[in-house]
Motif scaffolding. Structure first.
Motif: not given
Lengths: 336, 336
Positions: A292-299
């Motif tokens: 939710k927080i980071l602007s880059c994709p977290i997968t």
């Protein structure tokens, strides 16, 4: 003008000028610097923070092909790969040394461009280039040493992965290896895709901000993906004495790879290397927060398991577990 | 066993074992270390002292000839030249990174010996080897990065030489260049002289203690003699905006040079390089004190003068002043 005509000391003066122009006293690295280029060593004011030191080396025809990379890109990349190591600890980079080996017949203008590339990335991360050395050599070789520090007492290591942790990555893997493939073999594709692939390979972005956020939200284990997704996951598994299970269908595939590398993108994604994304493990609730927080994709791509310590197992598209050997995994002995 | 057979990670394990055995927790460098070899970066506890960082590189067939140097000697020298830079600031070395580039067909045993050589000198100076990296390459190349610190707020720089200061050196110059000459061209001489010449070239001793004493007694300007006595004196003159006058008859000549290099020792002494002695300037009363206190020879060889800023003049054996050009001085453009 050739390097041999300008001479060692002329070259140092030229480099000094480029770096001097990049000096920014709003950055604490420059403010704390007492002596930069031009004495026996660089000197700055220390502090009580945990200190981070790393070095990496780019060698002509081993790590780069001068026929396909510009000198500015090479300078950028040489700095980026080192910043990425600091980012993988959750640290902040501060000071760089540049050790150059180069042939006398090289054009001085190439060296200028090389330093322009370094300086442009250093400026983004508030890194001060404070010294180095120059040697003559048949082949060009750039060794960067980078010193950084941690904000607090905690850091991201390779050795804290726990059974039950989820395994996640920032961004996409495989683009850099696909970019190299394009640059070497050629590829018919649109301008945007060309740019994405070229930059993935030659102008990688180190995840410094993401590393800081990971640390802040309680992640303990991370590595930057330089050897390749699976290979770096093995590093974590060995250091943490755990195993890992990756689900092939979960590993994100960048649209450019799906379009232009339909039949072989898996190889790039799992084993490509030089992605400089962060691979990390953490309890599910932390990973969900980070998404939710980071602007880059977290997968999320898998999980840490207790059995098979030091090993990685892949669940393939057919729902079958395969060891890396069955998966056609090549051992790294070939690397040296 | 060859490097390519052992592989990158096998090699790292081997190196790690050698360094681990050298670990000594009585040394503050090891005690403050949080993470050594095996993670993305090395980590240690920082402090408020002034930090010193330097790097230097030895390249096969440029800086060393594998036919005449043992791997242990090479490891020693790679560390020594960096420690010398820290010594020239009046600092204390603490942490080293080792960046290796080497051909796959090299014997693993050579790497073991190389690290044994590094570790034996590091141990003498309480330096901890905390990381590095390994690349494959046609030619062997060793890049060392060394971090150190200062005890107090003052340091030895190149830029504080004042008109009227005396110019002095520790020990003897020229032995290293004469040693290289012996190793390459052969020389008929007694066993003791052979040893002295070989060790001067291949196992140089950095003047760390002497640098600390210089600083303690108020010396402000020093450099280590790596490029050659005159060449390094020019570095001081340029950085300090002063000139220098050297009296040829004052420059000390080691007995071995007088015996075996009767006709050409002047060239070695003034321009040889790689001596790693300290060249410094200070008021006469300070130099006289140092002569009494230090156990190594301290010899006054000239004085700092106000005219000819950035230049060095030599008073030859015939009592005639000669510029370096008249002296047959070769410019450094040939170096790269």
């Amino acid at each position: 003008v050739k390097v041999s005509e300008l001479g060692e000391f002329g070259l140092i003066e030229l480099i000094n000028n480029i770096i001097d122009r990049s000096k920014n006293l709003e950055y604490s690295s420059w403010r704390k610097l007492v002596i930069g280029i031009g004495d026996d060593v660089a000197v700055w004011k220390g502090d009580n923070s945990l200190q981070l030191l790393t070095t990496d080396c780019l060698i002509e025809n081993v790590h780069f092909d001068p026929g396909i990379v510009t000198w500015a890109e090479l300078g950028w990349k040489a700095i980026a790969v080192n910043i990425s190591d600091i980012a993988a600890m959750g640290g902040i980079p501060a000071y760089a040394l540049v050790s150059l080996a180069l042939p006398g017949e090289m054009e001085v203008d190439c060296i200028s461009q090389l330093y322009q590339g370094m300086v442009s990335l250093c400026d983004q991360h508030q890194v001060a280039i404070v010294g180095g050395n120059i040697s003559s050599s048949d082949k060009t070789m750039i060794t960067i040493t980078l010193l950084g520090s941690l904000k607090g007492k905690s850091m991201l290591t390779r050795s804290e992965a726990k059974t039950g942790d989820l395994i996640a990555i920032t961004g996409y893997t495989g683009l850099s290896a696909a970019g190299l493939h394009m640059l070497k073999q050629g590829l018919c594709c649109d301008a945007d895709s060309r740019r994405i692939l070229r930059e993935a390979h030659l102008k990688p972005v180190a995840r410094v901000t993401e590393g800081l956020v990971l640390l802040q939200y309680g992640v303990k284990t991370a590595i930057d993906i330089s050897d390749g997704l699976i290979s770096d996951l093995i590093h974590i598994c060995k250091a943490s004495h755990v195993g890992a299970l990756i689900e092939q269908r979960l590993v994100p595939v960048h649209p450019v790879l799906q379009t232009y590398f339909k039949h072989d993108y898996q190889r790039f994604i799992l084993a490509g290397g030089e992605d400089y994304e962060l691979l990390f493990t953490a309890p599910g609730r932390i990973v969900e927060k980070l998404k939710k927080i980071l602007s880059c994709p977290i997968t999320i791509i898998g999980k840490v398991i207790g059995d098979i310590p030091g090993e990685v197992r892949v669940l393939d598209y057919n729902g079958e577990y395969r060891t890396l050997k069955e998966f056609g995994w090549e051992h790294f002995k070939s690397k040296i």
